[in-house]
Each structure stands twice: as structure tokens, then as C-alpha cells.
Design an enzyme around this catalytic site. Structure first.
Site, PDB file in Angstrom:
ATOM      1  N   LYS A  81     -47.716   6.195   9.860  1.00  0.00           N
ATOM      2  CA  LYS A  81     -49.094   5.817  10.175  1.00  0.00           C
ATOM      3  C   LYS A  81     -49.460   4.610   9.325  1.00  0.00           C
ATOM      4  O   LYS A  81     -49.362   4.648   8.100  1.00  0.00           O
ATOM      5  CB  LYS A  81     -50.031   6.988   9.878  1.00  0.00           C
TER       6      LYS A  81
ATOM      7  N   LYS B  14     -48.145   5.541  14.723  1.00  0.00           N
ATOM      8  CA  LYS B  14     -49.551   5.219  14.964  1.00  0.00           C
ATOM      9  C   LYS B  14     -49.937   3.982  14.184  1.00  0.00           C
ATOM     10  O   LYS B  14     -49.588   3.915  13.002  1.00  0.00           O
ATOM     11  CB  LYS B  14     -50.382   6.417  14.511  1.00  0.00           C
TER      12      LYS B  14
END
Ligand code: PBG
Length: 332
Positions: free
Chosen positions: A201, A255
Site C-alpha cells: 500500500k 493499492k
């Protein structure tokens, strides 16, 4: 690659000539089976609030949400991901509300599981909705504490699993949290609750609209660069994923999505385990905003975007456009 004869014997346009042949030679296709719908929950009853930076996305009270989840199930969407908009009064420096067994997320899980037992429920684990500093971990003297935060994240995961959540998705990026959460779930008797780790992320500007949606943008002091990854790095993403797998992650996530397709490809190629991608709020806002302005054909660029995730190697896609996509994919 076999040596194809040169033109004019080889004419690649031959396999693109008709719709039926294009369908037969399609390599990676996206279907409704690939979609996870992230939703925002607010307190109260019969409440619906638009999120200005995400046209078409509303925060919903639990009763309205349950009705919309019925719709999602009817469209064939396999799972939803829950995110709470927490009242300011419940935010504290130690984020106690995160592990209140009766917090809004837990109440929403119970209501959804009662109304629509066959849809998967994924819960986010991170402290930002509950923390008066807006960070995913505890803050002391300007530092984001790691191990102290992990202890709270484990408690948060356990109350969510107790409420009936199927998949725990830690998005906090603290070190060691996947293993601690796996152990915590097992000790609490939740061996069958899966862990979907937000393994790679990135500290991204594309989360802006999400922070508006959950009301954390005002609270956030500073940035998240000491725990979320530097957009410059992809080898480090592989180290993050390797650690999370070693700690017991069942599935991993990359992400944001569109600007990180290379990372999706690398992770899938290197580890081969279920790899999800988060088509985040800013990506949704770009497509939807340009669509609303008449600059892009929203339906077309949405399906093309989802196809790109599949081509890169993603197994499933979290997208705010899940319902739009489900309608388009089943109508096609
Ligand atoms: C925070 C969290 C974020 C998102 C999901 N969980 C934002 C952040 O890290 O600041 C972003 C999702 C999106 O932008 O759609 N734990």
C-alpha cells in the site's frame, strides 16, 4: 513465442475481424465474479449523504446499506468492504472505539449478515477512522507507534470477526500485524476467518476522496509516509508481500490500482497467490468526474480499467463502481 511467419502470411487483424472471434481469443476477461464493492457507513436511520468528491457514492446508514447490499447480491457481486464514517465525539488518541464490540462496523456486519448471509463481508483494520490524529496507528510525540498499534489492531480484528466478518483486511501497514492478527483470530476461535493483507500500500494522493468520505482528512496531521510505501519502489513491495505471506496472509492486495499495475503484475508473477487490487477513490473520481463532464465515456473507460487490472494479473478488484460494472458486464 513460436516464430510466426511474416506478413502477409501472418495478419493479426484476422483474429479481430468479428465479435465472436474477438470473444474466443480474449486472453483475460473481467466478470462480476471479480468485483468487491467498498461502502461507507454512517450512524442513524434512513440516512444517505453524498460524498462530493465521489459523485454517485453515498454514505449510508445501516438500514439503507442493508437494502443496497441486497441489490449488490442480486447483481452477482460476491463481496462488500465496509468503511465507517465515525462521529468526531468517538475519536480518541487511543482509538478505543476501534475495538468496541458494538461499534458501527460491528453493528453493520451483524445487520448485513442477517439480511444477506450469502454475500462476503470484508472489514478494514486500521485506526484512522477512530483516531483523533487521523493516522492508521497510534501517535505519540509525532511518531506512529508500531507494536503498540498492532496490539489494538488485533483487538479490532477480533471484534469484527466476532460480529461475523468473513475477511479481515488490515490496511494500516504496521510491521508484523498480519502474523499478530492471524494468531489473535486463531486464539479467539476464528480459524476460518481469512486475512486479506493490504501488503503493498503506497502513500498516495489518490486516497483524497476516501479521506473525505470517512471524515479523516480534517483530522490527519502530516502524512503517512513513515508506514505506507514510497511510490518510487517496487522491489520493496515484493518484500512486503513476502513477509505478509510468511505471517499467514491468505490473499494480498496492491493499492492504489491504475498507477501500480506493474506492481500487481510483479506480485502475481512472483508469488501466485490470490492478488487483489484496489481501484481507489481518486481513480474512481477521475473516471467519474471526466464522465460527468462529458470528456470521457464513463462506461467504456470503466470496463477498460477493470480489464487492465485482470491483464496485469489481479484476481479481484475493489471498486466503488462495482454496481455500475456489474450492470454493464451482465448486460453485455
Ligand atoms: C486507511 C484506508 C485508506 C483507504 C482504505 N483504507 C486511506 C488511507 O490510507 O489514508 C483508501 C481507499 C481509497 O482511497 O479508496 N486505512
Amino acid at each position: 513465442m513460436p516464430n510466426a511467419p511474416a506478413y502477409p502470411r501472418t495478419r493479426l487483424r484476422r483474429i479481430r475481424r468479428t465479435a465472436w472471434l474477438r470473444r474466443l481469443v480474449a486472453e483475460k476477461t473481467v466478470s462480476v465474479d471479480d468485483l468487491i464493492w467498498p461502502v461507507f457507513v454512517i450512524n442513524g436511520e434512513n440516512r444517505r449523504e453524498a460524498v462530493p468528491s465521489m459523485p454517485g457514492v453515498d454514505r449510508l446508514s445501516i438500514d439503507l446499506l442493508a437494502a443496497e447490499v441486497v441489490e449488490a447480491r442480486d447483481l452477482g457481486i460476491p463481496a462488500i468492504a465496509l468503511f465507517p464514517y465515525t462521529d468526531e465525539a468517538l475519536k480518541t488518541p487511543n482509538a478505543e472505539e476501534a475495538y468496541n464490540p458494538d461499534n458501527m462496523v460491528c453493528r453493520a456486519v451483524r445487520a448485513i449478515k442477517a439480511a444477506v448471509p450469502e454475500i462476503g463481508v470484508i472489514c478494514d483494520v486500521a485506526l484512522d477512522p477512530f483516531n483523533s490524529d487521523g493516522h492508521d496507528g497510534l501517535v505519540r510525540d509525532g511518531q506512529i507507534l508500531n507494536d503498540e498499534s498492532v496490539e489494538i489492531l488485533v483487538k479490532q480484528a477480533v471484534v469484527q470477526a466476532d460480529a461475523g466478518c468473513d475477511v479481515i483486511a488490515p490496511s494500516d501497514m504496521m510491521d508484523g500485524r498480519v502474523g499478530a492478527i492471524r494468531d489473535g483470530l486463531d486464539v479467539a476461535g476464528h480459524q476460518d476467518v481469512a486475512v486479506l493483507s493490504y501488503a503493498a500500500k503506497y502513500a498516495s494522493g489518490f486516497y483524497g476522496p476516501f479521506r473525505d468520505a470517512v471524515g479523516s482528512s480534517g483530522a490527519l496531521k502530516g502524512d503517512k509516509k513513515t508506514y505506507q510505501m514510497n511510490p518510487a519502489n517496487s522491489e520493496e513491495a515484493l518484500r512486503e508481500v513476502a513477509l505478509d505471506i510468511a505471517e499467514g496472509a491468505d490473499m494480498v492486495m496492491v493499492k492504489p490500482g491504475l498507477p501500480y499495475l506493474d506492481v500487481v503484475r510483479l506480485v502475481k508473477q512472483e508469488f501466485g497467490l490470490p492478488t487483489f487490487v484496489y481501484n481507489v477513490s481518486g481513480e474512481y473520481a477521475m473516471l467519474r468526474g471526466a464522465g460527468d463532464a462529458g470528456w470521457l465515456d464513463y462506461d467504456k473507460v470503466l470496463i477498460e480499467t477493470l480489464q487492465a487490472f485482470k491483464r496485469a494479473g489481479a484476481d479481484a478488484i475493489l471498486t466503488y463502481a462495482a454496481k455500475d460494472a456489474a450492470r454493464l458486464l451482465t448486460a453485455a
